[in-house]
Structures are given as C-alpha cells and as structure tokens.
Enzyme design. Structure first.
Site, mmCIF file in Angstrom:
data_model
loop_
_atom_site.group_PDB
_atom_site.id
_atom_site.type_symbol
_atom_site.label_atom_id
_atom_site.label_comp_id
_atom_site.label_asym_id
_atom_site.label_seq_id
_atom_site.Cartn_x
_atom_site.Cartn_y
_atom_site.Cartn_z
ATOM 1 N N LYS A 1 0.858 -1.187 0.000
ATOM 2 C CA LYS A 1 0.000 0.000 0.000
ATOM 3 C C LYS A 1 0.892 1.234 0.000
ATOM 4 C CE LYS A 1 -3.766 2.283 2.483
ATOM 5 N NZ LYS A 1 -4.681 2.202 3.660
ATOM 6 N N ARG B 1 -10.864 9.326 1.676
ATOM 7 C CA ARG B 1 -10.773 9.933 3.006
ATOM 8 C C ARG B 1 -11.958 10.854 3.263
ATOM 9 N NH1 ARG B 1 -4.233 10.885 2.390
ATOM 10 N NH2 ARG B 1 -3.673 8.702 2.820
ATOM 11 N N LYS C 1 1.289 10.158 5.654
ATOM 12 C CA LYS C 1 1.384 8.766 6.091
ATOM 13 C C LYS C 1 2.647 8.098 5.558
ATOM 14 C CE LYS C 1 -3.601 8.211 6.646
ATOM 15 N NZ LYS C 1 -4.782 7.320 6.494
ATOM 16 N N GLU D 1 7.622 -6.714 1.083
ATOM 17 C CA GLU D 1 6.436 -6.569 1.927
ATOM 18 C C GLU D 1 5.483 -7.747 1.720
ATOM 19 O OE1 GLU D 1 5.572 -4.609 4.269
ATOM 20 O OE2 GLU D 1 6.554 -2.662 4.062
ATOM 21 N N LYS E 1 -2.162 -1.536 -3.726
ATOM 22 C CA LYS E 1 -3.006 -0.341 -3.706
ATOM 23 C C LYS E 1 -2.128 0.898 -3.801
ATOM 24 C CE LYS E 1 -6.528 2.001 -0.916
ATOM 25 N NZ LYS E 1 -7.263 2.029 0.366
ATOM 26 N N TYR F 1 -15.260 0.579 -7.199
ATOM 27 C CA TYR F 1 -16.556 1.215 -7.005
ATOM 28 C C TYR F 1 -17.443 1.027 -8.228
ATOM 29 C CZ TYR F 1 -13.823 3.172 -3.231
ATOM 30 O OH TYR F 1 -13.013 3.304 -2.128
#
Length: 336
Positions: A205, A215, A229, A245, A260, A325
């Site tokens: 991510k 958000r 972040k 990862e 992502k 979506y």
C-alpha cells in the site's frame, strides 16, 4: 521472448488474421473479466433508512446498516462474490486510542452481522485499520512527537480483527502497513479458533495522492488535516520493496495480498503475481474512480467501454480480483 518462438515474417504471418472475425477474436482472447473478479467497497453509517452521497465520488453512497440487506441480495443476484466494508464513524466515537475500533457492538461489527444474515453466501471483507477511529486520522496510535508507533498499534489491530471475526467476517484485511501485524493477527485468530478466517493483506500500500475522495467518504480527511502517512505507507518510487512486503506478509500467514492503488501500479501487480504466484488483488481506488467519472460526465470518454477496459487491465496485469466502485455497474454490463 525467445527467438525460437518468433513467428515467420510477413506475409507468412499476418497477425490481423485472427482479429478479422468475432469467433476467432473470442477463441484466442488471453484474459476475460467476469463478475467473479469484482469486489464492491461499501461505506456504512449510523442511523436508519438513510443514504448519503459522497460529493467527490459521483454515484457512491454511504448506507445505514438496515439498507445493507437489500444491497447484499442485489449483489448476490449479480454474481459479485464479496464486498469490502468501511465504517464512517461519528466524531463522538473517535479517540486517541481508537478504542471504538474493537467494540463488539461497533458500526462495522453490526454491519458484518447484518450482511451475513441477509446473504450468507456473500463474502464480507473488513478493513482492519484505525484511521476511521482515531481523532488524528492516522492509521495507528501516535506518540507525543507525532510518530505512528508500530507495536502498540498492532495490539489494537489484533483486537479489531478478532472483533470482526467474532461478528462473522469472512476476511479481515489489514490496510494499516504496520510491521508484523499479519503474524500477530494470524496467531490471535488461530488461538481463538477462527482458523478459517482469511487474511487479505494490503501488503503493498503506497503513500499515494490518489486516496483523497476515500478519506472524504470515511470522514478521516478532516482529522488528518493534511498530515502525511509516509512513515508507514510505501514510497511510490519503490518496486522491489513491494515484493519484500508481500513475501513477509505471506510468511506471517496472509492468504491473499493486495496492491493499492491499482492502475498506476499495475507493474507491481505483475511483478508480485509472476514472482510470488499467490492470490493477488488490486484496488481501483477512489481517485481513479473520481477521474473516470469526471471524464464520463464531460463526455470525454465512453463510460461503459472504459469501465470494462480499465478492469480488464487489472486481469491482464495478473490480478485475481479487483476492489472497485464500478463493481455493481460492471457486473450489470457483463450480463448483457
């Protein structure tokens, strides 16, 4: 490509031959998109009989728990195998320690139960991260210097994941990017008897600029106040790191991994699938969705064709499924 596999020169080889007719195009098609590849993200809010539009995501609505039942049955009828659930938490339930994240009667936990009651065959994936529940909008607990602490955050994530499993979640999906959280969650699930609860790890991510509308949708943008972040999400410049990862999360007990954002990182999807050969998913994130919708609304792109083409690109890159979506609309288009 090995030279021994190359075709003969023109005109012995005319690659357009196989494109000339519908039947042959169908026979040699390398990838196919079906409703089985689609996961619909759902935003759930408190209240009853209420929907809320997300201004930055045209066509996306937040739903109260009671409305999830009808939605679940519609998705099953369309052949969509799973949803990904994201709670929109009232400010009164946000805190520095994110304690509402693991409340047995929390919004996410009630939504899971409602979905499983309405459509037991529909897979329910839950977001394991603290940003909807923290007063500062970060995905973990913060120390006095503003740094997101790792190990204390993992302890809360474990409690959150267990509460989701207890509510009936089929898949817990840690999206926080803390080190070691997959191993800790897997050990806790095994210890508590949730041996078939799957883990879909947001393993790669990135600290991306494509997350803005999401958000807004979950109500963390105002708390984050432009905060970064980058101390826990991945640098967009890095590809090799993504493989590390993913490999670590698989060793710790992840069943599936996620990349992502999606389309800007299809190279990472391909590398993960080729090198690790595990169930690999990608998220067509809110920024990608919003950009597409803006182009559709302005008449710059053909909506139906671009929706299906964009999702097919994930399959060609090696994704086994896509969080999008557009899932509901795409499933309807695929039924034609």
């Amino acid at each position: 490509m090995s030279s021994s596999l190359l075709r003969g020169a023109y005109p012995n080889t005319r690659l357009r031959r196989l494109r000339a007719n519908d039947f042959s195009r169908r026979l040699v098609r390398e990838n196919q998109l079906t409703s089985d590849d689609l996961i619909l993200p759902l935003f759930v809010i408190e209240g009853r009989g209420e929907t809320q539009k997300v201004a930055s995501m045209p066509g996306v609505e937040r739903l109260t728990v009671d409305l999830l039942a009808a939605k679940a049955r519609e998705l099953v009828a369309l052949g969509i195998p799973a949803v990904a659930l994201f709670p929109v938490v009232d400010a009164a339930h946000k805190s520095e320690d994110a304690r509402a994240a693991f409340a047995a009667d929390g919004l996410a936990q009630r939504a899971v139960r409602a979905l499983k009651d309405a459509a037991p065959e529909l897979g329910v994936i839950t977001d394991v991260a603290l940003d909807p529940f923290t007063s500062h909008g970060q995905d973990g607990l913060m120390d006095n210097s503003g740094y997101i602490v790792n190990d204390d955050t993992v302890e809360v994530l474990v409690q959150q994941a267990l509460s989701h499993a207890a509510a009936g979640a089929d898949v817990v999906a840690p999206s926080d990017m803390m080190d070691g959280r997959i191993g800790a969650i897997r050990a806790a699930l095994e210890r508590e008897g949730y041996v078939n609860t799957q883990i879909m790890s947001y393993a790669a991510k990135y600290a991306s600029a494509y997350y803005g509308p999401f958000r807004d949708a979950v109500g963390s943008a105002g708390n984050l106040k432009g905060g970064s972040k980058v101390s826990y999400q991945m640098d967009p410049a890095n590809g090799d790191e993504a493989l590390h990862e993913c490999a670590l999360d698989l060793q710790e007990g992840a069943d599936m991994i996620m990349v992502k954002p999606g389309m800007p990182y299809l190279d990472v999807v391909r590398r993960v699938k080729d090198e690790l050969k595990v169930p690999t998913f990608a998220y067509q994130v809110s920024g990608e969705y919003a950009m597409h919708c803006a182009a559709f609304e302005n008449g710059w792109l053909n909506r139906e064709a671009v929706i299906l083409e964009s999702l097919l690109a994930f399959k060609r890159a090696g994704a086994d499924g896509v969080l999008t979506y557009f899932a509901e609309e795409a499933a309807r288009l695929l039924q034609r």
